[in-house]
Write a protein that holds these residues in place. Structure first.
Motif, short mmCIF file in Angstrom:
data_model
loop_
_atom_site.label_atom_id
_atom_site.label_comp_id
_atom_site.label_asym_id
_atom_site.label_seq_id
_atom_site.Cartn_x
_atom_site.Cartn_y
_atom_site.Cartn_z
N GLY A 99 0.74 -1.31 0.12
CA GLY A 99 0.00 0.07 0.01
C GLY A 99 0.89 1.25 -0.04
O GLY A 99 0.23 2.45 -0.41
N ASP A 100 2.22 1.16 0.40
CA ASP A 100 3.10 2.20 0.42
C ASP A 100 3.87 2.29 -0.60
O ASP A 100 4.89 3.11 -0.71
N GLY A 101 3.69 1.42 -1.88
CA GLY A 101 4.78 1.41 -2.68
C GLY A 101 5.73 0.34 -2.63
O GLY A 101 6.47 0.03 -3.69
N ASP A 102 5.89 -0.48 -1.12
CA ASP A 102 6.89 -1.12 -1.06
C ASP A 102 6.37 -2.57 -1.38
O ASP A 102 5.11 -2.83 -1.15
#
Length: 199
Positions: A99-102
Motif C-alpha cells: 500500500g505504500d509502494g513497497d
C-alpha cells in the motif's frame, strides 16, 4: 443422438449431442469450464465425415465385438482428427503491494489462500481474446503455425498454487517444437503475466 455427461468439480452438465458449438461453449461456461471462444476453435467437418464413414464401414464389416470397442474407436479417431491440447504447470510467486509502494514477494503456499480471487481475476483477464498469449508468439517456426491458444489460469495441488497454461494446437508438436514452446512459456512466466493483468 448421444447424451454427454460433463462434470467440473461439483457441477454437472447433461448435454444432448449434436449441438451447436456456440451452445456447447455457453453450457460449458455455465459449469465453470473456460475455453477459447468458438470462433478460434478449428472445426474439421470433413474429418467428422471421414470418422463417420470409417465407423460405418467398420460396423458394416463387423470389426467390433462390443460397444466398448466402438466407443474406444470413436474416441481414438476423434483424438487423431481433432486439435491437440497441452497443459503446462509452473511454480507461482506473487509480488504484494503493502500500500505504500513497497513490494514483497510471496510463494505458492502463501498464494494458495487466495486461489479463488486469483482464478477469478485471470478468468476475467483472459476472457478478452487480446489477452490470449498465443497472439504474442512471434517465432518463425512450426509452433507458430500450430499454436491456436495459450491461456493462463491457476491450479491448486495440496497447499501449493501453481500457474497453469492451457495450450490448444492444430496438431501435435515435434519434440523440438515442444521444447521451443516450453522455452517461450518459461520466458513469458519469468517476465510476469502480461502488463495489463499486473496493473
Amino acid at each position: 443422438m448421444f447424451t454427454a455427461i460433463i462434470r467440473n468439480k461439483e457441477n454437472t452438465l447433461v448435454l444432448e449431442l449434436p449441438h451447436s458449438i456456440y451452445d456447447i461453449y455457453e453450457k460449458l461456461q455455465s459449469i465453470g469450464i473456460m475455453m477459447q471462444p468458438p470462433k478460434q476453435i478449428p472445426l474439421a467437418d470433413n474429418d467428422d465425415e471421414d470418422i463417420k464413414e470409417e465407423l460405418q464401414q467398420n460396423i458394416l464389416y463387423d470389426q467390433y465385438d462390443s460397444m466398448d470397442e466402438v466407443i474406444s474407436a470413436v474416441r481414438q479417431m476423434t483424438q487423431d482428427a481433432g486439435p491437440v491440447k497441452a497443459v503446462f504447470l509452473c511454480p507461482l510467486i506473487g509480488n504484494i503491494d503493502e500500500g505504500d509502494g513497497d513490494m514483497f514477494t510471496v510463494g505458492d503456499s502463501y498464494l494458495a489462500d487466495s486461489t479463488d480471487e486469483i482464478a477469478d481475476a485471470l478468468k476475467k483477464y483472459t476472457a478478452n481474446d487480446e489477452n490470449d498469449m498465443a497472439t504474442y508468439y512471434n517465432e518463425d517456426d512450426g509452433v507458430s503455425e500450430k499454436l491456436t491458444s495459450a491461456v493462463w489460469s491457476v491450479e491448486l495441488h495440496g497447499d501449493k498454487l501453481f500457474g497453469r497454461i492451457d495450450c490448444s494446437l492444430k496438431k501435435a508438436l515435434t519434440a523440438e517444437e515442444m521444447e521451443a514452446l516450453r522455452d517461450w512459456l518459461t520466458g513469458q512466466c519469468s517476465d510476469g503475466l502480461g502488463e495489463g493483468f499486473e496493473q
